[in-house]
Design an enzyme around this catalytic site. Structure first.
Site, PDB file in Angstrom:
ATOM      1  N   ASN A 184       0.831  -1.199   0.000  1.00 49.91           N
ATOM      2  CA  ASN A 184       0.000   0.000   0.000  1.00 49.91           C
ATOM      3  C   ASN A 184       0.869   1.254   0.000  1.00 49.91           C
ATOM      4  O   ASN A 184       1.979   1.259   0.517  1.00 49.91           O
ATOM      5  CB  ASN A 184      -0.927  -0.003   1.220  1.00 49.91           C
ATOM      6  CG  ASN A 184      -1.841  -1.226   1.231  1.00 49.91           C
ATOM      7  OD1 ASN A 184      -2.065  -1.830   0.178  1.00 49.91           O
ATOM      8  ND2 ASN A 184      -2.318  -1.616   2.391  1.00 49.91           N
ATOM      9  N   HIS A 189       5.858  -0.508  -2.649  1.00 49.31           N
ATOM     10  CA  HIS A 189       5.439   0.214  -3.863  1.00 49.31           C
ATOM     11  C   HIS A 189       5.489   1.718  -3.682  1.00 49.31           C
ATOM     12  O   HIS A 189       4.838   2.463  -4.409  1.00 49.31           O
ATOM     13  CB  HIS A 189       4.011  -0.211  -4.256  1.00 49.31           C
ATOM     14  CG  HIS A 189       3.932  -1.645  -4.694  1.00 49.31           C
ATOM     15  ND1 HIS A 189       2.758  -2.373  -4.630  1.00 49.31           N
ATOM     16  CD2 HIS A 189       4.869  -2.502  -5.167  1.00 49.31           C
ATOM     17  CE1 HIS A 189       2.978  -3.613  -5.067  1.00 49.31           C
ATOM     18  NE2 HIS A 189       4.257  -3.720  -5.394  1.00 49.31           N
ATOM     19  N   CYS A 234       9.845  20.148 -11.635  1.00 48.49           N
ATOM     20  CA  CYS A 234      10.995  19.965 -10.739  1.00 48.49           C
ATOM     21  C   CYS A 234      11.737  21.300 -10.568  1.00 48.49           C
ATOM     22  O   CYS A 234      12.084  21.930 -11.574  1.00 48.49           O
ATOM     23  CB  CYS A 234      11.924  18.914 -11.355  1.00 48.49           C
ATOM     24  SG  CYS A 234      13.511  18.776 -10.514  1.00 48.49           S
ATOM     25  N   GLY A 293      -4.823  -9.266   3.303  1.00 46.39           N
ATOM     26  CA  GLY A 293      -5.521  -8.283   2.477  1.00 46.39           C
ATOM     27  C   GLY A 293      -4.910  -8.059   1.120  1.00 46.39           C
ATOM     28  O   GLY A 293      -4.904  -6.936   0.619  1.00 46.39           O
TER      29      GLY A 293
HETATM   30  C1  BV8 Z   1       8.191  -5.437 -11.804  1.00 45.83           C
HETATM   31  C2  BV8 Z   1       1.654   1.450  -6.664  1.00 45.83           C
HETATM   32  C3  BV8 Z   1      10.216  -5.935 -12.872  1.00 45.83           C
HETATM   33  C4  BV8 Z   1       0.998   2.391  -7.610  1.00 45.83           C
HETATM   34  C5  BV8 Z   1       1.261  -0.793  -7.507  1.00 45.83           C
HETATM   35  C6  BV8 Z   1       4.369  -6.858 -18.107  1.00 45.83           C
HETATM   36  C7  BV8 Z   1       5.231  -5.758 -18.136  1.00 45.83           C
HETATM   37  C8  BV8 Z   1       5.869  -5.322 -16.988  1.00 45.83           C
HETATM   38  C9  BV8 Z   1       5.658  -5.972 -15.796  1.00 45.83           C
HETATM   39  C10 BV8 Z   1       4.789  -7.035 -15.799  1.00 45.83           C
HETATM   40  C11 BV8 Z   1       4.146  -7.508 -16.919  1.00 45.83           C
HETATM   41  N1  BV8 Z   1       3.367  -8.561 -16.578  1.00 45.83           N
HETATM   42  C12 BV8 Z   1       3.494  -8.789 -15.271  1.00 45.83           C
HETATM   43  C13 BV8 Z   1       4.355  -7.892 -14.798  1.00 45.83           C
HETATM   44  C14 BV8 Z   1       4.779  -7.754 -13.464  1.00 45.83           C
HETATM   45  C15 BV8 Z   1       3.818  -6.761 -12.806  1.00 45.83           C
HETATM   46  C16 BV8 Z   1       2.640  -7.563 -12.291  1.00 45.83           C
HETATM   47  O1  BV8 Z   1       2.781  -8.282 -11.339  1.00 45.83           O
HETATM   48  N2  BV8 Z   1       1.479  -7.434 -12.948  1.00 45.83           N
HETATM   49  C17 BV8 Z   1       0.332  -8.218 -12.510  1.00 45.83           C
HETATM   50  C18 BV8 Z   1      -0.919  -7.373 -12.613  1.00 45.83           C
HETATM   51  C19 BV8 Z   1       0.265  -9.481 -13.327  1.00 45.83           C
HETATM   52  N3  BV8 Z   1       4.576  -6.186 -11.722  1.00 45.83           N
HETATM   53  C20 BV8 Z   1       5.279  -5.071 -11.922  1.00 45.83           C
HETATM   54  O2  BV8 Z   1       5.265  -4.390 -12.938  1.00 45.83           O
HETATM   55  C21 BV8 Z   1       6.156  -4.705 -10.743  1.00 45.83           C
HETATM   56  N4  BV8 Z   1       7.493  -4.470 -11.193  1.00 45.83           N
HETATM   57  O3  BV8 Z   1       7.760  -6.530 -12.043  1.00 45.83           O
HETATM   58  O4  BV8 Z   1       9.476  -5.021 -12.128  1.00 45.83           O
HETATM   59  C22 BV8 Z   1       9.879  -5.695 -14.311  1.00 45.83           C
HETATM   60  C23 BV8 Z   1      10.101  -4.454 -14.842  1.00 45.83           C
HETATM   61  C24 BV8 Z   1       9.844  -4.247 -16.193  1.00 45.83           C
HETATM   62  C25 BV8 Z   1       9.358  -5.305 -16.992  1.00 45.83           C
HETATM   63  C26 BV8 Z   1       9.092  -6.549 -16.410  1.00 45.83           C
HETATM   64  C27 BV8 Z   1       9.357  -6.745 -15.073  1.00 45.83           C
HETATM   65  C28 BV8 Z   1       5.672  -3.437 -10.082  1.00 45.83           C
HETATM   66  C29 BV8 Z   1       4.285  -3.657  -9.519  1.00 45.83           C
HETATM   67  C30 BV8 Z   1       3.893  -2.450  -8.660  1.00 45.83           C
HETATM   68  C31 BV8 Z   1       2.668  -1.788  -9.237  1.00 45.83           C
HETATM   69  N5  BV8 Z   1       2.240  -0.703  -8.336  1.00 45.83           N
HETATM   70  N6  BV8 Z   1       0.915   0.191  -6.676  1.00 45.83           N
HETATM   71  C32 BV8 Z   1      -0.312   2.902  -7.065  1.00 45.83           C
HETATM   72  O5  BV8 Z   1      -0.821   2.374  -6.063  1.00 45.83           O
HETATM   73  O6  BV8 Z   1      -0.832   3.852  -7.671  1.00 45.83           O
HETATM   74  S1  BV8 Z   1       0.447  -2.253  -7.432  1.00 45.83           S
HETATM   75  C33 BV8 Z   1      -1.078  -2.106  -6.723  1.00 45.83           C
HETATM   76  O7  BV8 Z   1      -1.573  -3.452  -6.680  1.00 45.83           O
HETATM   77  C34 BV8 Z   1      -1.158  -1.632  -5.291  1.00 45.83           C
HETATM   78  O8  BV8 Z   1       0.091  -1.393  -4.672  1.00 45.83           O
HETATM   79  C35 BV8 Z   1      -1.825  -2.827  -4.618  1.00 45.83           C
HETATM   80  O9  BV8 Z   1      -1.520  -2.938  -3.292  1.00 45.83           O
HETATM   81  C36 BV8 Z   1      -1.213  -3.896  -5.407  1.00 45.83           C
HETATM   82  C37 BV8 Z   1      -1.627  -5.309  -5.265  1.00 45.83           C
HETATM   83  O10 BV8 Z   1      -2.997  -5.359  -5.154  1.00 45.83           O
HETATM   84  P1  BV8 Z   1      -3.595  -5.748  -3.714  1.00 45.83           P
HETATM   85  O11 BV8 Z   1      -2.933  -4.939  -2.660  1.00 45.83           O
HETATM   86  O12 BV8 Z   1      -3.543  -7.212  -3.559  1.00 45.83           O
HETATM   87  O13 BV8 Z   1      -5.031  -5.193  -3.854  1.00 45.83           O
HETATM   88  P2  BV8 Z   1      -6.238  -5.899  -4.597  1.00 45.83           P
HETATM   89  O14 BV8 Z   1      -7.273  -4.856  -4.774  1.00 45.83           O
HETATM   90  O15 BV8 Z   1      -5.751  -6.673  -5.781  1.00 45.83           O
HETATM   91  O16 BV8 Z   1      -6.741  -7.007  -3.561  1.00 45.83           O
HETATM   92  C38 BV8 Z   1      -7.256  -6.608  -2.316  1.00 45.83           C
HETATM   93  C39 BV8 Z   1      -7.517  -7.884  -1.531  1.00 45.83           C
HETATM   94  O17 BV8 Z   1      -7.992  -7.520  -0.242  1.00 45.83           O
HETATM   95  C40 BV8 Z   1      -8.568  -8.782  -2.152  1.00 45.83           C
HETATM   96  O18 BV8 Z   1      -8.086 -10.118  -2.202  1.00 45.83           O
HETATM   97  C41 BV8 Z   1      -9.751  -8.679  -1.168  1.00 45.83           C
HETATM   98  O19 BV8 Z   1     -10.448  -9.920  -1.044  1.00 45.83           O
HETATM   99  C42 BV8 Z   1      -9.049  -8.364   0.120  1.00 45.83           C
HETATM  100  N7  BV8 Z   1      -9.849  -7.647   1.103  1.00 45.83           N
HETATM  101  C43 BV8 Z   1     -10.885  -6.796   0.882  1.00 45.83           C
HETATM  102  N8  BV8 Z   1     -11.332  -6.329   2.069  1.00 45.83           N
HETATM  103  C44 BV8 Z   1     -10.554  -6.882   3.049  1.00 45.83           C
HETATM  104  C45 BV8 Z   1      -9.610  -7.718   2.429  1.00 45.83           C
HETATM  105  N9  BV8 Z   1      -8.698  -8.415   3.130  1.00 45.83           N
HETATM  106  C46 BV8 Z   1      -8.719  -8.286   4.477  1.00 45.83           C
HETATM  107  N10 BV8 Z   1      -9.593  -7.501   5.141  1.00 45.83           N
HETATM  108  C47 BV8 Z   1     -10.521  -6.793   4.460  1.00 45.83           C
HETATM  109  N11 BV8 Z   1     -11.405  -6.012   5.131  1.00 45.83           N
END
Ligand code: BV8
Length: 246
Positions: A106, A123, A149, A189
């Site tokens: 987060n 992140h 900047c 979460g």
């Molecule tokens: C990387 C900051 C190496 C910004 C975020 C193609 C090209 C490039 C990269 C990729 C690609 N394909 C895949 C990738 C890798 C990619 C990735 O993983 N993509 C996924 C979608 C497949 N990752 C990256 O790009 C990362 N870097 O790999 O670098 C690289 C570099 C270049 C090329 C290749 C590789 C960087 C990822 C960081 C992205 N930035 N956030 C902003 O916030 O504005 S990610 C964003 O998603 C948030 O940070 C968030 O936290 C995060 C993950 O999501 P979750 O936190 O899990 O949130 P979500 O909504 O999904 O789920 C919430 C959960 O809570 C649910 O399960 C729900 O049931 C539960 N819940 C609900 N209520 C409750 C609860 N749980 C408990 N209690 C409750 N009350």
């Protein structure tokens, strides 16, 4: 140790006996603070956008003013939020354990506002600003559509990690090291879909740590975890922390 209605006795014992606990939190732990999760965050104007299309460098280059509007909307939303019982329980847990490493995906800063002293912001932080050209941290007091900047005049961007960007080395190494070294890993979460954060649980499991998930919607991780608690963080975490002996 007595179990509670939500926490199985085995997890209570594992927490009591742990030398080092590693916690990974995702957007779900802030949901009860009124900060919508990443995947259902989009309301109003933003309903038409997939956050994964906005949280990228390409989106910023294409339309920096749109991206700034999105982040300012989210900053306002986070500033109105308060840490919830889940955040507060983790802050209490930090002072009760021999060693706790808290890694959060987060960017809202709510763990720190709850009192957690050591937080690895995997992140980044939504309130940090950075020069898009030079990458240096900047502080701008500007309500221009796109702040510039003071050093080079280039565009300023939010200090978060976007999709396609690498995690800062310090955060990456600290989180990977803790996952590989801990004896109990709590995934709280998170949908466990975004890498490399989602790989931390696998590292912990491969290092023979006990793995537990707290999520009302069990994720793929639940299938391989030792404990999967289908509950909200705000309900389960206070019970988990209260189960520890004084
Ligand atoms: C990387 C900051 C190496 C910004 C975020 C193609 C090209 C490039 C990269 C990729 C690609 N394909 C895949 C990738 C890798 C990619 C990735 O993983 N993509 C996924 C979608 C497949 N990752 C990256 O790009 C990362 N870097 O790999 O670098 C690289 C570099 C270049 C090329 C290749 C590789 C960087 C990822 C960081 C992205 N930035 N956030 C902003 O916030 O504005 S990610 C964003 O998603 C948030 O940070 C968030 O936290 C995060 C993950 O999501 P979750 O936190 O899990 O949130 P979500 O909504 O999904 O789920 C919430 C959960 O809570 C649910 O399960 C729900 O049931 C539960 N819940 C609900 N209520 C409750 C609860 N749980 C408990 N209690 C409750 N009350």
């Amino acid at each position: 140790m007595p179990a509670s209605s939500l926490i199985p006795a085995g997890l209570v014992d594992a927490l009591r006996d742990a030398r080092h606990v590693c916690v990974l939190t995702g957007a779900g732990i802030s949901a009860e603070s009124g900060v919508p999760t990443f995947r259902d965050a989009q309301t109003g104007l933003w309903e038409q956008y997939d956050p994964q299309d906005l949280a990228t460098p390409d989106a910023f280059v294409r339309d920096p003013a749109l991206i700034w509007r999105w982040y300012r909307w989210r900053r306002e939303l986070v500033l109105r939020a308060e840490p919830n019982a889940g955040h507060l329980a983790l802050a209490r847990l930090e002072s009760r354990l021999q060693r706790l490493t808290l890694v959060t995906q987060n960017v809202d800063g709510l763990h720190q506002r709850a009192g957690s002293r050591q937080v690895i912001e995997f992140h980044g932080n939504i309130f940090a600003d950075r020069c898009f050209v030079e990458g240096c941290t900047v502080t701008v007091e500007s309500d221009a559509d796109v702040p510039t900047c003071p050093g080079c005049g280039g565009h300023v961007r939010p200090g978060v990690v976007w999709f396609g960007e690498t995690i800062p080395d310090t955060a990456l190494n600290a989180a990977f090291g803790a996952a590989a070294e801990c004896d109990l890993f709590l995934s709280i979460g998170t949908s466990s879909l975004v890498y490399p954060a989602a790989g931390l649980a696998e590292i912990a499991r491969d290092a023979a740590a006990i793995v537990a998930e707290i999520n009302p919607q069990p994720t793929d991780l639940a299938r391989s975890a030792d404990f999967a608690i289908a509950a909200k963080a705000g309900a389960a975490l206070p019970e988990l922390v209260d189960s520890l002996p004084d």
